[in-house]
Structure formats: structure tokens, C-alpha cells
Scaffold this motif. Structure first.
Motif, PDB file in Angstrom:
ATOM      1  N   GLY A   1     -14.184 -10.390  -8.226  1.00  0.00           N
ATOM      2  CA  GLY A   1     -13.898  -9.671  -8.914  1.00  0.00           C
ATOM      3  C   GLY A   1     -13.149  -8.809  -9.418  1.00  0.00           C
ATOM      4  O   GLY A   1     -11.833  -9.694  -9.717  1.00  0.00           O
ATOM      5  N   GLY A   2     -13.250  -7.742  -9.801  1.00  0.00           N
ATOM      6  CA  GLY A   2     -12.449  -6.538  -9.888  1.00  0.00           C
ATOM      7  C   GLY A   2     -11.227  -6.324  -9.005  1.00  0.00           C
ATOM      8  O   GLY A   2     -11.410  -6.753  -7.548  1.00  0.00           O
ATOM      9  N   ALA A   3      -9.863  -6.263  -9.659  1.00  0.00           N
ATOM     10  CA  ALA A   3      -8.518  -6.113  -8.195  1.00  0.00           C
ATOM     11  C   ALA A   3      -8.813  -4.518  -6.918  1.00  0.00           C
ATOM     12  O   ALA A   3      -9.740  -3.887  -7.947  1.00  0.00           O
ATOM     13  CB  ALA A   3      -7.540  -6.108  -9.529  1.00  0.00           C
ATOM     14  N   PRO A   4      -8.399  -4.132  -6.113  1.00  0.00           N
ATOM     15  CA  PRO A   4      -8.654  -3.435  -5.914  1.00  0.00           C
ATOM     16  C   PRO A   4      -7.614  -2.472  -6.217  1.00  0.00           C
ATOM     17  O   PRO A   4      -6.732  -2.293  -7.179  1.00  0.00           O
ATOM     18  CB  PRO A   4      -7.649  -3.967  -4.835  1.00  0.00           C
ATOM     19  CG  PRO A   4      -7.271  -4.962  -4.493  1.00  0.00           C
ATOM     20  CD  PRO A   4      -7.517  -5.741  -6.048  1.00  0.00           C
TER      21      PRO A   4
ATOM     22  N   ALA B   1      -0.465  -5.270   2.367  1.00  0.00           N
ATOM     23  CA  ALA B   1      -0.051  -6.053   1.338  1.00  0.00           C
ATOM     24  C   ALA B   1       1.222  -6.860   0.938  1.00  0.00           C
ATOM     25  O   ALA B   1       1.173  -8.010  -0.003  1.00  0.00           O
ATOM     26  CB  ALA B   1       1.118  -4.261   1.016  1.00  0.00           C
ATOM     27  N   ASP B   2       1.327  -7.764   1.877  1.00  0.00           N
ATOM     28  CA  ASP B   2       2.150  -8.769   2.566  1.00  0.00           C
ATOM     29  C   ASP B   2       1.648  -9.720   1.732  1.00  0.00           C
ATOM     30  O   ASP B   2       0.915 -10.608   1.731  1.00  0.00           O
ATOM     31  CB  ASP B   2       2.988  -9.315   3.585  1.00  0.00           C
ATOM     32  CG  ASP B   2       4.188  -7.769   3.945  1.00  0.00           C
ATOM     33  OD1 ASP B   2       4.682  -7.408   2.255  1.00  0.00           O
ATOM     34  OD2 ASP B   2       5.116  -7.330   4.598  1.00  0.00           O
ATOM     35  N   SER B   3       0.523  -9.940   2.941  1.00  0.00           N
ATOM     36  CA  SER B   3      -0.543 -10.972   2.768  1.00  0.00           C
ATOM     37  C   SER B   3      -1.729 -11.275   1.163  1.00  0.00           C
ATOM     38  O   SER B   3      -1.246 -12.312   0.895  1.00  0.00           O
ATOM     39  CB  SER B   3      -1.600 -10.764   4.060  1.00  0.00           C
ATOM     40  OG  SER B   3      -2.815  -9.819   3.873  1.00  0.00           O
ATOM     41  N   TRP B   4      -1.957  -9.733   0.913  1.00  0.00           N
ATOM     42  CA  TRP B   4      -2.123  -9.960  -0.539  1.00  0.00           C
ATOM     43  C   TRP B   4      -1.416 -10.912  -1.876  1.00  0.00           C
ATOM     44  O   TRP B   4      -1.782 -11.279  -2.190  1.00  0.00           O
ATOM     45  CB  TRP B   4      -2.769  -8.984  -0.743  1.00  0.00           C
ATOM     46  CG  TRP B   4      -3.373  -8.239  -2.688  1.00  0.00           C
ATOM     47  CD1 TRP B   4      -2.428  -8.367  -3.254  1.00  0.00           C
ATOM     48  CD2 TRP B   4      -4.387  -8.483  -2.112  1.00  0.00           C
ATOM     49  NE1 TRP B   4      -3.496  -8.523  -4.361  1.00  0.00           N
ATOM     50  CE2 TRP B   4      -4.500  -8.399  -3.804  1.00  0.00           C
ATOM     51  CE3 TRP B   4      -5.449  -8.943  -1.631  1.00  0.00           C
ATOM     52  CZ2 TRP B   4      -5.491  -8.769  -4.188  1.00  0.00           C
ATOM     53  CZ3 TRP B   4      -6.818  -9.332  -2.269  1.00  0.00           C
ATOM     54  CH2 TRP B   4      -6.955  -9.125  -3.533  1.00  0.00           C
ATOM     55  N   LEU B   5      -0.159 -10.759  -1.766  1.00  0.00           N
ATOM     56  CA  LEU B   5       0.544 -11.653  -2.468  1.00  0.00           C
ATOM     57  C   LEU B   5       0.670 -12.513  -1.782  1.00  0.00           C
ATOM     58  O   LEU B   5       0.690 -13.412  -2.949  1.00  0.00           O
ATOM     59  CB  LEU B   5       2.265 -11.260  -2.470  1.00  0.00           C
ATOM     60  CG  LEU B   5       2.137  -9.134  -2.705  1.00  0.00           C
ATOM     61  CD1 LEU B   5       3.846  -8.892  -2.187  1.00  0.00           C
ATOM     62  CD2 LEU B   5       1.848  -8.947  -4.204  1.00  0.00           C
TER      63      LEU B   5
ATOM     64  N   ARG C   1      -8.945 -15.424   3.825  1.00  0.00           N
ATOM     65  CA  ARG C   1     -10.677 -15.164   3.974  1.00  0.00           C
ATOM     66  C   ARG C   1      -9.596 -13.578   4.221  1.00  0.00           C
ATOM     67  O   ARG C   1     -10.424 -12.724   4.886  1.00  0.00           O
ATOM     68  CB  ARG C   1     -10.607 -15.982   5.128  1.00  0.00           C
ATOM     69  CG  ARG C   1     -11.830 -15.179   5.836  1.00  0.00           C
ATOM     70  CD  ARG C   1     -12.905 -15.904   6.970  1.00  0.00           C
ATOM     71  NE  ARG C   1     -13.376 -17.006   6.688  1.00  0.00           N
ATOM     72  CZ  ARG C   1     -14.271 -17.085   6.646  1.00  0.00           C
ATOM     73  NH1 ARG C   1     -15.255 -16.067   6.666  1.00  0.00           N
ATOM     74  NH2 ARG C   1     -15.629 -18.378   6.168  1.00  0.00           N
ATOM     75  N   ALA C   2      -8.439 -13.621   5.759  1.00  0.00           N
ATOM     76  CA  ALA C   2      -8.306 -12.313   5.928  1.00  0.00           C
ATOM     77  C   ALA C   2      -7.623 -11.220   4.958  1.00  0.00           C
ATOM     78  O   ALA C   2      -8.207 -10.066   5.347  1.00  0.00           O
ATOM     79  CB  ALA C   2      -6.073 -12.601   6.356  1.00  0.00           C
ATOM     80  N   ALA C   3      -7.090 -11.664   3.218  1.00  0.00           N
ATOM     81  CA  ALA C   3      -7.485 -10.351   2.472  1.00  0.00           C
ATOM     82  C   ALA C   3      -8.089 -10.225   2.069  1.00  0.00           C
ATOM     83  O   ALA C   3      -7.934  -8.539   2.195  1.00  0.00           O
ATOM     84  CB  ALA C   3      -6.512 -11.351   1.513  1.00  0.00           C
ATOM     85  N   TYR C   4      -9.153 -10.696   1.820  1.00  0.00           N
ATOM     86  CA  TYR C   4     -10.404 -10.375   1.477  1.00  0.00           C
ATOM     87  C   TYR C   4     -11.236  -9.357   2.221  1.00  0.00           C
ATOM     88  O   TYR C   4     -11.905  -8.357   2.283  1.00  0.00           O
ATOM     89  CB  TYR C   4     -10.902 -10.853   0.494  1.00  0.00           C
ATOM     90  CG  TYR C   4     -10.689 -11.302  -1.209  1.00  0.00           C
ATOM     91  CD1 TYR C   4     -11.175 -10.228  -1.710  1.00  0.00           C
ATOM     92  CD2 TYR C   4      -9.426 -12.458  -0.979  1.00  0.00           C
ATOM     93  CE1 TYR C   4      -9.903 -10.253  -3.233  1.00  0.00           C
ATOM     94  CE2 TYR C   4      -9.177 -12.692  -2.492  1.00  0.00           C
ATOM     95  CZ  TYR C   4      -9.816 -11.921  -3.588  1.00  0.00           C
ATOM     96  OH  TYR C   4      -9.039 -12.323  -4.815  1.00  0.00           O
TER      97      TYR C   4
END
Length: 229
Positions: A54-57, A65-69, A79-82
Motif C-alpha cells: 500500500g502507501g508508504a508510511p 527505522a533500522d529494520s525498515w531499511l 513481518r516485524a517491520a509491518y
């Protein structure tokens, strides 16, 4: 061009709306929700960017922040990021956050773009090998099978299976090697200019499409047929 690589989300398929996503999970779970509460939760989940595909946060929390990249480098990170983004939104049952993540991986959550089957079928008829190269944390093959598009895909190169993600050229190189294709005669089709544009490092051509709802992009893939021999 004698081979074509496609991105998955926003290119060949589009995920359902956040409203449909949440309603589907709420209905299955039998959790009481007023219409006003559901509408508010949809807006909050959209702002959080909690729906994969879907759309970006609007903002990634500092603790994510670190895991998102690197979220697309493994199933666990994805799974952890979303679910981390989803948990920024208060829902009546905490179990709904994992249920939401699980739903987005189901074939019912995805719809092919209107011209996807025509373009893929025509490429197969022309003898053009096709690969899917996706930044993703789960296996989309069942989605392709459920929508009868798997018959047109020769190889899947998925970031979480290789521990690297686009725009790293190694992911595109892996796909070209699997197809037996010369990168200089291979076209990458995607919706993300940075991620999918990484194919140019190998000499691949690129064609970009807009990440729009399926009803708003009826023929964005058809130009691909004019770019391959």
C-alpha cells in the motif's frame, strides 16, 4: 529486448485497499467494530503505512527505522517491520495486527492489473522468457497460481530468498542468469524508479509504470509489448 523482468506489487498486481484489508480481517475475527471506529482505524493504518504493497508510511518510528531499511531481506524482518507499523494503531484485539499481516499474503488480497494476463500471455506466445524480481518478505507464487498467471512466469527472484534487495544489481543478475538472458537485452518493468532502476547497472533497459489502483491503470503494461522482439 529478448527477456523481461517484472516487479510484483504495483506492477503486475495491486493489493486491496486498506478498508477492504481491515474489513476482511475484522469479519473473520468477529471483533465488534462500529463503522466510525472502523473508518478511523483505516485512516490511521493508512497513515502508518501498515499495509504491505500500500502507501508508504507518513513517518517510520525511530525504533523501526533500522529494520525498515532492510525489511525485504528476510521474512522475519518483513513481518516485524509491518506489524510494528500496524501496532502504532490501537485496535480492539492485539491479535488483529498479525491477522492483518497474514491476510495481505493471501491471493484474495491481490488483483492483477487488467492488462497483465494479456501482456504475459503474448510474451509467452512470442517465446520471450519472463522473470519476477521483487522486494518482498513472503512467497507470492500462490498469488500467481490462484490468478492463473504462474504459467507465464519462468523464474522468481525474491529478495527475502536471497538476503539482498533491489536496487542491488545482484538480484537482477540472478534473474538474468536463471533465464539465460543477456542483461543488455533484458527489460526490467517496475513502479519504483530507485529500486527497479537498479537494473540499469547491468545494462538492462527499464520501463516504469505508475503504482495506481487497478481501475485507474487499465493498460500501463501494454507498452512492454512494443519494447521486446
Amino acid at each position: 529486448m529478448t527477456a523481461v523482468l517484472f516487479d510484483f506489487s504495483g506492477t503486475l498486481f495491486r493489493v486491496e485497499s486498506t478498508d477492504s484489508w481491515l474489513r476482511g480481517v475484522v469479519a473473520d475475527a468477529g471483533v465488534p467494530f462500529t463503522e466510525a471506529e472502523l473508518t478511523a482505524a483505516v485512516r490511521a493504518l493508512e497513515a502508518a503505512g501498515a499495509l504491505p504493497g500500500g502507501g508508504a508510511p507518513a513517518r517510520v518510528p525511530a525504533e523501526l527505522a533500522d529494520s525498515w531499511l532492510v525489511r525485504d531481506q528476510s521474512a522475519a524482518l518483513h513481518r516485524a517491520a509491518y506489524t510494528g507499523l500496524s501496532r502504532q494503531v490501537t485496535l480492539p484485539d492485539p491479535a488483529l495486527h498479525d491477522a492483518l499481516y497474514d491476510r495481505h499474503m493471501t491471493p484474495a488480497a491481490w488483483t492483477p492489473y487488467p492488462d497483465a494476463v494479456e501482456v504475459l500471455r503474448t510474451l509467452r506466445e512470442r517465446g520471450i522468457p519472463v522473470g519476477v524480481v521483487s522486494n518482498i518478505g513472503w512467497d507470492p507464487r500462490p498469488v500467481f497460481r490462484a490468478h492463473a498467471l504462474d504459467r507465464y512466469i519462468d523464474v522468481y527472484v525474491l529478495s527475502y530468498e536471497h538476503g539482498i534487495q533491489k536496487p542491488d544489481p545482484r538480484l537482477f543478475a540472478t534473474a538474468c542468469e536463471a533465464l539465460g538472458a543477456d542483461p543488455r537485452r533484458t527489460l526490467m518493468v517496475g513502479d519504483d524508479r530507485r529500486a527497479d532502476g537498479g537494473a540499469t547497472a547491468l545494462g538492462c533497459g527499464v520501463h516504469f509504470v505508475d503504482h495506481l489502483p487497478v481501475t485507474d491503470r487499465p493498460d500501463g503494461l501494454r507498452p512492454v509489448l512494443d519494447l521486446v522482439s
